[in-house]
Design an enzyme around this catalytic site. Sequence first.
Site, PDB file in Angstrom:
ATOM      1  N   CYS A 234      24.425  11.142  68.923  1.00 22.65           N
ATOM      2  CA  CYS A 234      23.586  10.074  68.348  1.00 22.65           C
ATOM      3  C   CYS A 234      23.175   9.206  69.525  1.00 22.65           C
ATOM      4  CB  CYS A 234      24.397   9.266  67.340  1.00 22.65           C
ATOM      5  SG  CYS A 234      24.910  10.218  65.908  1.00 22.65           S
ATOM      6  N   ALA A 236      20.119   7.698  71.002  1.00 18.50           N
ATOM      7  CA  ALA A 236      19.144   6.637  71.311  1.00 18.50           C
ATOM      8  C   ALA A 236      19.749   5.243  71.131  1.00 18.50           C
ATOM      9  CB  ALA A 236      17.922   6.799  70.398  1.00 18.50           C
ATOM     10  N   GLY A 238      19.958   5.292  74.503  1.00 18.23           N
ATOM     11  CA  GLY A 238      20.242   6.117  75.673  1.00 18.23           C
ATOM     12  C   GLY A 238      20.987   5.490  76.829  1.00 18.23           C
ATOM     13  N   LYS A 240      24.185   5.044  77.128  1.00 15.33           N
ATOM     14  CA  LYS A 240      25.380   5.854  77.448  1.00 15.33           C
ATOM     15  C   LYS A 240      24.947   7.199  78.028  1.00 15.33           C
ATOM     16  CE  LYS A 240      28.056   3.481  73.938  1.00 15.33           C
ATOM     17  NZ  LYS A 240      26.964   2.877  73.127  1.00 15.33           N
ATOM     18  N   ASP A 285      18.768  15.735  63.173  1.00 18.90           N
ATOM     19  CA  ASP A 285      19.991  15.255  62.526  1.00 18.90           C
ATOM     20  C   ASP A 285      21.155  16.043  63.143  1.00 18.90           C
ATOM     21  OD1 ASP A 285      22.160  14.881  60.886  1.00 18.90           O
ATOM     22  OD2 ASP A 285      21.065  15.205  59.008  1.00 18.90           O
ATOM     23  N   CYS A 359      30.449   0.130  67.715  1.00 18.13           N
ATOM     24  CA  CYS A 359      30.491  -1.302  68.051  1.00 18.13           C
ATOM     25  C   CYS A 359      30.834  -2.067  66.777  1.00 18.13           C
ATOM     26  CB  CYS A 359      29.195  -1.782  68.685  1.00 18.13           C
ATOM     27  SG  CYS A 359      27.738  -1.429  67.724  1.00 18.13           S
TER      28      CYS A 359
HETATM   29  N1  SAM Z   1      24.595   5.933  72.009  1.00 16.86           N
HETATM   30  C1  SAM Z   1      23.449   5.035  71.951  1.00 16.86           C
HETATM   31  C2  SAM Z   1      23.384   4.227  73.236  1.00 16.86           C
HETATM   32  O1  SAM Z   1      24.413   4.006  73.872  1.00 16.86           O
HETATM   33  O2  SAM Z   1      22.297   3.790  73.617  1.00 16.86           O
HETATM   34  C3  SAM Z   1      23.485   4.155  70.707  1.00 16.86           C
HETATM   35  C4  SAM Z   1      23.563   4.963  69.448  1.00 16.86           C
HETATM   36  S1  SAM Z   1      23.327   4.019  67.997  1.00 16.86           S
HETATM   37  C5  SAM Z   1      24.840   3.256  67.794  1.00 16.86           C
HETATM   38  C6  SAM Z   1      23.367   5.241  66.771  1.00 16.86           C
HETATM   39  C7  SAM Z   1      22.191   6.174  66.776  1.00 16.86           C
HETATM   40  O3  SAM Z   1      22.508   7.243  65.876  1.00 16.86           O
HETATM   41  C8  SAM Z   1      20.884   5.595  66.277  1.00 16.86           C
HETATM   42  O4  SAM Z   1      19.910   5.707  67.272  1.00 16.86           O
HETATM   43  C9  SAM Z   1      20.508   6.455  65.072  1.00 16.86           C
HETATM   44  O5  SAM Z   1      19.131   6.724  64.981  1.00 16.86           O
HETATM   45  C10 SAM Z   1      21.289   7.715  65.342  1.00 16.86           C
HETATM   46  N2  SAM Z   1      21.609   8.530  64.146  1.00 16.86           N
HETATM   47  C11 SAM Z   1      22.004   8.134  62.927  1.00 16.86           C
HETATM   48  N3  SAM Z   1      22.249   9.193  62.141  1.00 16.86           N
HETATM   49  C12 SAM Z   1      22.041  10.300  62.901  1.00 16.86           C
HETATM   50  C13 SAM Z   1      22.137  11.704  62.670  1.00 16.86           C
HETATM   51  N4  SAM Z   1      22.498  12.185  61.477  1.00 16.86           N
HETATM   52  N5  SAM Z   1      21.848  12.541  63.678  1.00 16.86           N
HETATM   53  C14 SAM Z   1      21.472  12.063  64.902  1.00 16.86           C
HETATM   54  N6  SAM Z   1      21.354  10.751  65.155  1.00 16.86           N
HETATM   55  C15 SAM Z   1      21.625   9.882  64.179  1.00 16.86           C
END
Ligand code: SAM
Length: 465
Positions: A234, A236, A238, A240, A285, A359
Amino acid sequence: MGLYAAAAAVLAGAEGRQGSLKGLVYSSSFQNVKQLYALVCETQRYSAVLDAVIANAGLLRAEKKLRPHLAKVLVYELLLGKGFRGGGGRWKALLGRHQARLKAELARLKVHRGVSRNEDLLEERSRPGQAYQVPRFVRVNTLKTCPEDAIDYFKRQGFSYQGRASSLEDLRTLKGQHFLLDPLLSELLVFPAQTDLHDHPLYRAGHLILQDKASCLPAMLLSPPPGSHVIDACAAPGNKTSYIAALLKNQGKIFAFDQDAKRLAAMATLLARAGVSCCELAEKDFLTVSPSDQRYSQVQYILLDPSCSGSGMLSRQLEEHGGGTPSKERLQALAGFQQRALCHALTFPSLQRLVYSTCSLCQEENEDVVQVALQQNSGVFRLAPVLPTWPHRGLSTFPGSEHCLRASPETTLTGGFFIAVFERAEVVPGPAPQDKAVAPEPLSKAPKRKRRRKAAAGASVEPST
Ligand code: SAM
């Protein structure tokens, strides 16, 4: 049940959303309801102060059998209340061993906040921008520069470099134009909270990433060596991912997934600016990504940082009434997705190490999710005992939960965060680059073993952070 055990049970019930403090007090079997209610209210009122003192004094690390809620009640009595009632019995003896340290930590907190009375520690919380001030952390992007060059640049601009911090105390007292190197992460610079670097040329050129320390830990603890294949499930926007790419030195491959097109577009810009070239982005997903797909056959490392309530985020704590507490329904939906995503990730055949992070401060999204995943993968994956000196550990909700890490402004001078590191049970831990007790072995030679595949179907939840 004695007064202190009853108070601890009420506090635990309230945290687990089993009812209000008052309701739980009245349904408790403890007879003196008035006395019990007064004690839990006062302990709750000082909760953040007590958390900080207990964590900084290392009480729960030293007394492994002491449960956190009971510790809070006892430390309240010892430091802030009228002293142990009825002589205090065995609790007085147990806490007596830590009394000097606990008192010193309380005194230190008061000095740090410039107050003299216990009461004044409470007022800080309601002053926006005061209680939650944490230093400005700046990660040096080693794909583009190195810490020494970044430090020189700041020195030339009039900042005064104070060397590598030796403790959190050094970070707490940072002021003016002073800056430090973080004691734990060797590419993390630390500036006073008010420092704004959004217009800084090094930031705009992608040499610096403005990233909270807690948010740097997941990639640091995943610690993939150059050449590895990594999934960022997951991903975005980005931050990390870009740190993982820096650890890989752009050698190897990151498969980064996110189901939100807009966030992915922002991520593509961020990665380009940071000079990341080893990452494949996919709008997908994660639950539909097949572990048997040949493309992922060499993936030994997964970062899972799913959507969460964000209840640990500083901005949210300040903005939302009630400290950003999410509703029960929202928590259930989020935890359901987090659970499915974690169990799905653990089915990737070559996986050796996985970092799960949120978080959020809610047990439902953290320890509870981790506990179920461990139960479902018993004997195959276990928690790695990471960063033994980190002061804030997972809530004691299951054996081994102390291997999880928590972070908060009060205890670690960061945003609120939770991290658990899973490792395949066959892998023998060895020294890690940043912390001798965490290090993953060279993983490529680790034997593969059959594992159960868990159903991972179901809808995901909208991104929250
Ligand atoms: N790891 C990111 C960073 O450090 O910049 C932050 C991630 S953020 C907490 C969670 C992300 O999970 C969101 O961008 C959301 O769109 C994505 N997300 C939610 N459900 C998802 C899924 N089923 N598959 C992939 N991504 C998903």
